[in-house]
Design an enzyme around this catalytic site. Sequence first.
Site, mmCIF file in Angstrom:
data_model
loop_
_atom_site.group_PDB
_atom_site.id
_atom_site.type_symbol
_atom_site.label_atom_id
_atom_site.label_comp_id
_atom_site.label_asym_id
_atom_site.label_seq_id
_atom_site.Cartn_x
_atom_site.Cartn_y
_atom_site.Cartn_z
ATOM 1 N N GLU A 1 37.820 21.745 0.815
ATOM 2 C CA GLU A 1 36.445 22.180 0.589
ATOM 3 C C GLU A 1 35.568 20.966 0.332
ATOM 4 O OE1 GLU A 1 36.094 25.830 -1.703
ATOM 5 O OE2 GLU A 1 34.471 24.883 -2.841
ATOM 6 N N ASP B 1 31.673 20.375 -1.184
ATOM 7 C CA ASP B 1 30.657 21.147 -1.898
ATOM 8 C C ASP B 1 29.392 20.373 -2.218
ATOM 9 O OD1 ASP B 1 32.552 23.222 -2.244
ATOM 10 O OD2 ASP B 1 33.227 22.384 -4.142
ATOM 11 N N GLU C 1 26.638 21.822 -4.915
ATOM 12 C CA GLU C 1 26.351 22.957 -5.778
ATOM 13 C C GLU C 1 25.225 22.592 -6.739
ATOM 14 O OE1 GLU C 1 30.785 24.861 -6.054
ATOM 15 O OE2 GLU C 1 30.382 23.038 -7.206
ATOM 16 N N ASN D 1 31.471 17.698 -4.599
ATOM 17 C CA ASN D 1 32.908 17.614 -4.783
ATOM 18 C C ASN D 1 33.595 17.657 -3.430
ATOM 19 O OD1 ASN D 1 35.361 17.387 -6.069
ATOM 20 N ND2 ASN D 1 35.243 19.333 -7.145
ATOM 21 N N LYS E 1 39.502 17.033 -7.793
ATOM 22 C CA LYS E 1 39.108 16.141 -8.899
ATOM 23 C C LYS E 1 38.307 14.937 -8.397
ATOM 24 C CE LYS E 1 43.146 17.570 -11.462
ATOM 25 N NZ LYS E 1 44.409 17.668 -10.794
ATOM 26 N N TRP F 1 30.231 27.364 -17.021
ATOM 27 C CA TRP F 1 30.492 26.325 -16.032
ATOM 28 C C TRP F 1 29.203 25.649 -15.580
ATOM 29 C CZ3 TRP F 1 29.724 26.227 -10.514
ATOM 30 C CH2 TRP F 1 30.349 25.145 -9.904
#
Length: 166
Positions: free
Chosen positions: A58, A60, A62, A77, A85, A152
């Site tokens: 993936e 990302d 966000e 990410n 990580k 989060w």
Amino acid sequence: MKDKVLILTQQSGGGAFGSRRKYLHGEFSIQMKLVPGNSAGSVTSFYLSSGDGPGHDEIDMEFMGNATGQPVVLNTNVWANGDGKKEHQFDLWFDPAADFHTYTIIWNHKNVLFKVDNLFIRSFKRYADLPYPGAKPMSVHATLWDWDGSYWATQKGKVPVDWSGA
């Protein structure tokens, strides 16, 4: 065409779209204008994904919701074989709710590059000893989810979702 409205409730949680095709590399862009005002607990995202599961890949971008007047955090990410990580966060230098902005992910066999309004903000380089997303085709997605991602997305839950503005 009539305006489309996405209504979020504590039951519905969010909205999304995804591509039907999958890609092994490419340049992917979206123009977005984020939710104005108090968007605490919501996350708006633009990403590539090989699917769900423990070994997925993936990439990302966000956008973490915020309390009115606070900067919006852009979280980037890169996931490879289920390892995510490789996160970096940025306070945006503009109000992403004031106007449309272009967000771009460039993914090739050497790098993953992230751009905002044609400015490079991050480069993730491929290294032999670091997992890299390169073998699994990925589809393109954009989502707005608001199922109370307060912990989060917004200062570890210090600013809860305001459902009255959903």
